[in-house]
Design a protein around this motif. Structure first.
Motif, PDB file in Angstrom:
ATOM      1  N   THR A 179       7.428   9.858  67.654  1.00 20.10           N
ATOM      2  CA  THR A 179       7.371   8.431  67.977  1.00 20.10           C
ATOM      3  C   THR A 179       6.764   7.638  66.828  1.00 20.10           C
ATOM      4  O   THR A 179       7.294   6.592  66.434  1.00 20.10           O
ATOM      5  N   CYS A 191      -1.424   7.432  69.393  1.00 14.12           N
ATOM      6  CA  CYS A 191      -0.751   7.844  70.629  1.00 14.12           C
ATOM      7  C   CYS A 191      -0.512   9.350  70.666  1.00 14.12           C
ATOM      8  O   CYS A 191      -0.185   9.905  71.721  1.00 14.12           O
ATOM      9  N   ALA A 248       3.770   3.068  72.925  1.00 15.62           N
ATOM     10  CA  ALA A 248       2.923   3.846  72.018  1.00 15.62           C
ATOM     11  C   ALA A 248       1.592   3.147  71.786  1.00 15.62           C
ATOM     12  O   ALA A 248       0.535   3.791  71.734  1.00 15.62           O
ATOM     13  N   ARG A 283       1.870  11.121  69.409  1.00 16.98           N
ATOM     14  CA  ARG A 283       3.269  11.531  69.509  1.00 16.98           C
ATOM     15  C   ARG A 283       3.884  11.423  68.119  1.00 16.98           C
ATOM     16  O   ARG A 283       4.205  10.327  67.655  1.00 16.98           O
TER      17      ARG A 283
END
Length: 215
Positions: A146, A141, A92, A143
């Motif tokens: 995540t 990142c 990440a 996400r």
């Protein structure tokens, strides 16, 4: 403009959590709810709500007819937390190094500065600023799940961060590792940033293995 409403239980949650992370509330000792309620100037109702949330966060454990206790740290828990961090956080960080906006790069730099300033202060402040720094490196990142997992693992890591930084020289080493990681991240060197993040997490776990097995 968003409005963040914090209840009394939210504030008590933060206060008790700081006491747990710093070690002010010792492990495997019953939490004296009367004393805490008196210290905070509150009734037991919001205090119990906060304690129940802290149990959900795996920081406390409750026993029937005995109340709440600070959950003991363990080598097994450290292994699990840091193995999970190692599985998702470095990648990440590498992705985030490439995707970060100017504002996110400035936020990561500010988080590092705040961590440096906290280093001379209380242990729980260092742990909090350490968490904020690592999350700042991962958040860009893009996400969502995540990042949520990384934030959760960082919360669980805080007590171990305090323990890890206790021996002499560890703070200086952590500063050097964080500085190198930030420099690679700001340079958008994703591979190097990912490798440094992995090495940092691995080194911390190796130190904790020795500390916790000796305890």
């Amino acid at each position: 403009m968003s409005l963040v409403v914090r209840t009394l239980a939210d504030r008590i949650f933060d206060l008790v959590r700081e006491k747990v992370v710093s070690g002010e509330l010792p492990q495997d000792q019953p939490i004296r709810q009367d004393a805490l309620a008196a210290e905070f100037g509150v009734s037991k109702i919001p205090l119990r709500e906060a304690l129940a949330r802290l149990e959900q966060e795996n920081l406390l454990v409750s026993h029937a007819n005995r109340g709440y206790f600070v959950r003991a740290m363990s080598a097994d828990e450290a292994e699990e937390i840091y193995a999970l961090r190692l599985a998702i956080e470095p990648a990440a960080v590498g992705l985030a190094a490439l995707a970060a906006t100017d504002a996110e790069r400035a936020a990561a730099t500010a988080a590092m500065d705040a961590l440096d300033k906290a280093a001379a202060g209380q242990a729980e402040q260092v742990a909090m600023r350490n968490r904020e720094f690592h999350v700042a490196l991962a958040r860009p990142c893009r996400r969502v799940l995540t990042v949520q997992l990384i934030e959760r693992l960082q919360f669980l890591s805080e007590r171990y961060t305090v323990a890890h930084l206790a021996p002499a020289g560890r703070g200086d080493r952590a500063h050097d590792e964080h500085s190198g990681l930030l420099q690679a991240w700001l340079a958008r060197d994703a591979a190097h940033a990912e490798a440094l993040a992995a090495a940092h997490i691995t080194g911390t776990l190796q130190d904790l293995r020795q500390q916790l097995h000796q305890a």
